[in-house]
Design a protein around this motif. Structure first.
Motif, PDB file in Angstrom:
ATOM      1  N   ILE A 111      33.370 -25.157  86.897  1.00  0.00           N
ATOM      2  CA  ILE A 111      33.683 -24.045  87.728  1.00  0.00           C
ATOM      3  C   ILE A 111      33.730 -24.511  89.265  1.00  0.00           C
ATOM      4  O   ILE A 111      34.628 -24.118  90.220  1.00  0.00           O
ATOM      5  N   ALA A 112      32.485 -25.221  89.568  1.00  0.00           N
ATOM      6  CA  ALA A 112      32.140 -25.559  91.110  1.00  0.00           C
ATOM      7  C   ALA A 112      33.306 -26.531  91.587  1.00  0.00           C
ATOM      8  O   ALA A 112      33.750 -26.373  92.655  1.00  0.00           O
ATOM      9  N   LEU A 113      33.735 -27.252  90.718  1.00  0.00           N
ATOM     10  CA  LEU A 113      34.819 -28.433  91.133  1.00  0.00           C
ATOM     11  C   LEU A 113      36.213 -27.787  90.923  1.00  0.00           C
ATOM     12  O   LEU A 113      37.043 -28.476  91.361  1.00  0.00           O
ATOM     13  N   GLU A 114      36.436 -26.784  90.551  1.00  0.00           N
ATOM     14  CA  GLU A 114      37.477 -26.109  90.268  1.00  0.00           C
ATOM     15  C   GLU A 114      38.516 -26.966  89.454  1.00  0.00           C
ATOM     16  O   GLU A 114      39.665 -27.305  89.537  1.00  0.00           O
ATOM     17  N   VAL A 115      38.045 -27.368  88.289  1.00  0.00           N
ATOM     18  CA  VAL A 115      38.826 -28.174  86.999  1.00  0.00           C
ATOM     19  C   VAL A 115      38.568 -27.826  85.769  1.00  0.00           C
ATOM     20  O   VAL A 115      37.297 -27.093  85.639  1.00  0.00           O
ATOM     21  N   PRO A 116      39.469 -28.248  84.859  1.00  0.00           N
ATOM     22  CA  PRO A 116      38.911 -27.762  83.586  1.00  0.00           C
ATOM     23  C   PRO A 116      37.753 -28.738  82.989  1.00  0.00           C
ATOM     24  O   PRO A 116      37.735 -29.779  83.427  1.00  0.00           O
ATOM     25  N   ILE A 117      37.044 -28.397  82.090  1.00  0.00           N
ATOM     26  CA  ILE A 117      35.947 -28.790  81.456  1.00  0.00           C
ATOM     27  C   ILE A 117      36.397 -30.244  80.885  1.00  0.00           C
ATOM     28  O   ILE A 117      35.839 -31.172  81.265  1.00  0.00           O
ATOM     29  N   THR A 118      37.498 -30.219  80.194  1.00  0.00           N
ATOM     30  CA  THR A 118      37.920 -31.440  79.983  1.00  0.00           C
ATOM     31  C   THR A 118      38.131 -32.711  80.855  1.00  0.00           C
ATOM     32  O   THR A 118      38.156 -33.620  80.597  1.00  0.00           O
ATOM     33  N   GLU A 119      38.466 -32.156  82.249  1.00  0.00           N
ATOM     34  CA  GLU A 119      38.636 -33.226  83.509  1.00  0.00           C
ATOM     35  C   GLU A 119      37.228 -33.976  83.478  1.00  0.00           C
ATOM     36  O   GLU A 119      37.290 -34.975  83.952  1.00  0.00           O
ATOM     37  N   LEU A 120      36.140 -33.180  83.229  1.00  0.00           N
ATOM     38  CA  LEU A 120      35.053 -33.988  83.477  1.00  0.00           C
ATOM     39  C   LEU A 120      34.573 -34.963  82.442  1.00  0.00           C
ATOM     40  O   LEU A 120      33.748 -35.921  82.842  1.00  0.00           O
ATOM     41  N   LEU A 121      35.402 -35.012  81.227  1.00  0.00           N
ATOM     42  CA  LEU A 121      35.166 -36.144  80.384  1.00  0.00           C
ATOM     43  C   LEU A 121      36.376 -37.173  80.335  1.00  0.00           C
ATOM     44  O   LEU A 121      36.203 -38.138  79.437  1.00  0.00           O
ATOM     45  N   VAL A 122      37.064 -37.158  81.209  1.00  0.00           N
ATOM     46  CA  VAL A 122      38.412 -37.946  81.099  1.00  0.00           C
ATOM     47  C   VAL A 122      37.824 -39.502  81.413  1.00  0.00           C
ATOM     48  O   VAL A 122      37.141 -39.573  82.576  1.00  0.00           O
ATOM     49  N   ASP A 123      38.056 -40.364  80.583  1.00  0.00           N
ATOM     50  CA  ASP A 123      37.627 -41.801  80.863  1.00  0.00           C
ATOM     51  C   ASP A 123      35.932 -42.033  80.634  1.00  0.00           C
ATOM     52  O   ASP A 123      35.646 -43.209  80.938  1.00  0.00           O
ATOM     53  N   VAL A 124      35.407 -40.946  80.193  1.00  0.00           N
ATOM     54  CA  VAL A 124      33.827 -41.371  79.936  1.00  0.00           C
ATOM     55  C   VAL A 124      33.797 -42.020  78.621  1.00  0.00           C
ATOM     56  O   VAL A 124      34.347 -41.682  77.519  1.00  0.00           O
ATOM     57  N   ASP A 125      32.954 -42.778  78.650  1.00  0.00           N
ATOM     58  CA  ASP A 125      32.785 -43.756  77.407  1.00  0.00           C
ATOM     59  C   ASP A 125      31.537 -43.289  76.693  1.00  0.00           C
ATOM     60  O   ASP A 125      30.633 -43.249  76.867  1.00  0.00           O
ATOM     61  N   TYR A 126      32.120 -42.824  75.415  1.00  0.00           N
ATOM     62  CA  TYR A 126      31.185 -42.124  74.574  1.00  0.00           C
ATOM     63  C   TYR A 126      31.432 -43.004  73.048  1.00  0.00           C
ATOM     64  O   TYR A 126      30.669 -42.744  72.287  1.00  0.00           O
ATOM     65  N   GLN A 127      32.023 -44.080  73.058  1.00  0.00           N
ATOM     66  CA  GLN A 127      32.172 -44.806  71.956  1.00  0.00           C
ATOM     67  C   GLN A 127      30.967 -45.251  71.425  1.00  0.00           C
ATOM     68  O   GLN A 127      30.924 -45.566  70.120  1.00  0.00           O
TER      69      GLN A 127
END
Length: 95
Positions: free
Chosen positions: A67-83
């Motif tokens: 909300i603060a960054l005005e992006v979808p939640i999914t945008e926060l996780l783009v290219d985040v390494d969780y493997q």
């Protein structure tokens, strides 16, 4: 927000990767950590812990950041390494 204390290597890598992504999005938005924290209702220290990979965000924290960054939640996780996050049950530790 879950602090990184006691995180295994996979979780620590995930937290660090998320922190890098958060820094990039914050920078792209032209905000410093204090300003983003104020928009989210979080302290500068909490923002530092997230960006430094010292804490994992809760779902509520993700929503506040989005909300603060005005992006979808999914945008926060783009290219985040969780493997390397391990799929194991952890023992219950009452607080």
């Amino acid at each position: 927000m879950a602090r990184a204390k006691g995180l295994d290597a996979g979780d620590a890598k995930f937290a660090a990767s998320f922190g890098d992504r958060l820094k990039k999005l914050r920078s792209d938005a032209g905000l410093d950590a204090t300003a983003l924290g104020q928009r989210c209702g979080m302290t500068q220290a909490a923002m530092w812990r997230l960006e430094a990979g010292k804490a994992l965000p809760t779902l509520r924290t993700l929503a506040r950041l989005a909300i603060a960054l005005e992006v979808p939640i999914t945008e926060l996780l783009v290219d985040v390494d969780y493997q390397d996050v391990r799929l194991v049950n952890r023992p219950y530790e009452p607080r």
